[in-house]
Design a protein around this motif. Structure first.
Motif, PDB file in Angstrom:
ATOM      1  N   VAL A 105       2.836  15.701  -7.600  1.00 34.94           N
ATOM      2  CA  VAL A 105       2.716  14.174  -7.635  1.00 34.94           C
ATOM      3  C   VAL A 105       2.745  13.839  -6.053  1.00 34.94           C
ATOM      4  O   VAL A 105       2.030  13.151  -5.875  1.00 34.94           O
ATOM      5  CB  VAL A 105       4.207  13.625  -8.236  1.00 34.94           C
ATOM      6  N   LEU A 106       3.574  14.450  -5.129  1.00 34.94           N
ATOM      7  CA  LEU A 106       3.450  14.278  -3.678  1.00 34.94           C
ATOM      8  C   LEU A 106       1.753  14.249  -3.331  1.00 34.94           C
ATOM      9  O   LEU A 106       1.219  13.269  -2.141  1.00 34.94           O
ATOM     10  CB  LEU A 106       4.274  15.145  -2.803  1.00 34.94           C
ATOM     11  N   LYS A 107       1.322  15.332  -3.636  1.00 37.85           N
ATOM     12  CA  LYS A 107      -0.164  15.463  -3.484  1.00 37.85           C
ATOM     13  C   LYS A 107      -1.103  14.583  -3.728  1.00 37.85           C
ATOM     14  O   LYS A 107      -1.877  14.072  -3.124  1.00 37.85           O
ATOM     15  CB  LYS A 107      -0.699  17.014  -3.693  1.00 37.85           C
ATOM     16  N   SER A 108      -0.806  14.248  -5.035  1.00 40.65           N
ATOM     17  CA  SER A 108      -1.623  13.058  -5.520  1.00 40.65           C
ATOM     18  C   SER A 108      -1.453  11.815  -4.867  1.00 40.65           C
ATOM     19  O   SER A 108      -2.418  10.964  -4.507  1.00 40.65           O
ATOM     20  CB  SER A 108      -1.062  12.985  -7.198  1.00 40.65           C
ATOM     21  N   ILE A 109      -0.147  11.296  -4.738  1.00 40.94           N
ATOM     22  CA  ILE A 109       0.018  10.261  -3.931  1.00 40.94           C
ATOM     23  C   ILE A 109      -0.660  10.459  -2.318  1.00 40.94           C
ATOM     24  O   ILE A 109      -1.246   9.224  -2.201  1.00 40.94           O
ATOM     25  CB  ILE A 109       1.545   9.840  -3.777  1.00 40.94           C
ATOM     26  N   ALA A 110      -0.492  11.283  -1.856  1.00 37.82           N
ATOM     27  CA  ALA A 110      -0.907  11.529  -0.442  1.00 37.82           C
ATOM     28  C   ALA A 110      -2.654  11.353  -0.351  1.00 37.82           C
ATOM     29  O   ALA A 110      -3.061  10.879   0.413  1.00 37.82           O
ATOM     30  CB  ALA A 110      -0.688  13.121   0.050  1.00 37.82           C
ATOM     31  N   GLU A 111      -3.377  12.075  -1.490  1.00 32.98           N
ATOM     32  CA  GLU A 111      -4.635  11.818  -1.535  1.00 32.98           C
ATOM     33  C   GLU A 111      -4.930  10.530  -1.740  1.00 32.98           C
ATOM     34  O   GLU A 111      -5.915   9.913  -1.357  1.00 32.98           O
ATOM     35  CB  GLU A 111      -5.170  12.626  -2.550  1.00 32.98           C
ATOM     36  N   ALA A 112      -4.365   9.696  -2.710  1.00 29.38           N
ATOM     37  CA  ALA A 112      -4.720   8.285  -2.868  1.00 29.38           C
ATOM     38  C   ALA A 112      -4.293   7.381  -1.798  1.00 29.38           C
ATOM     39  O   ALA A 112      -5.109   6.587  -1.497  1.00 29.38           O
ATOM     40  CB  ALA A 112      -3.552   7.917  -4.151  1.00 29.38           C
TER      41      ALA A 112
END
Length: 119
Positions: free
Chosen positions: A55-62
């Motif tokens: 989830v953190l990676k997904s948020i970071a990318e977004a």
């Protein structure tokens, strides 16, 4: 933990909220970009939930921030690694000789190499 320091979740949530607001994204827009539910993102921002690395990676990318920055805020990596990553990414973003698309491509390659190397 000293009383004057906020819990890690609050620091992480505040950081994510600030980055989202700087990107001019609503929670719903961020939810659509990350494929994470709006209520869960709200809980993360309020420090009520601790997100997984995925989830953190997904948020970071977004939000177009390094995953390492979020991992540091979540207490998952140490500051020296995070500072080094941020300095490299800041240098790429600041290079006026590159287009925005070129910067984004370089950041993606850089982050991929770091993940491949276990960072």
């Amino acid at each position: 933990m000293p009383d004057d320091l906020p819990p890690v979740g609050n620091v992480l949530g505040s950081f994510i909220r600030a980055q989202r607001q700087m990107a001019n994204l609503s929670l719903r827009e961020l939810s659509a970009l990350t494929q994470v539910s709006n209520p869960y993102l709200s809980q993360i921002e309020r420090g009520l939930s601790e997100p997984s690395a995925r989830v953190l990676k997904s948020i970071a990318e977004a939000l177009n921030v390094s995953a390492e920055a979020l991992f540091f805020q979540a207490g998952l990596i140490s500051e020296p690694q995070q500072r080094e990553c941020e300095a490299t990414e800041a240098a790429l973003r600041a290079d006026s000789r590159l287009t925005d698309d070129q910067k984004k491509a370089l950041l993606t390659v850089y982050r991929t190499y770091l993940r491949t190397n276990g960072y």
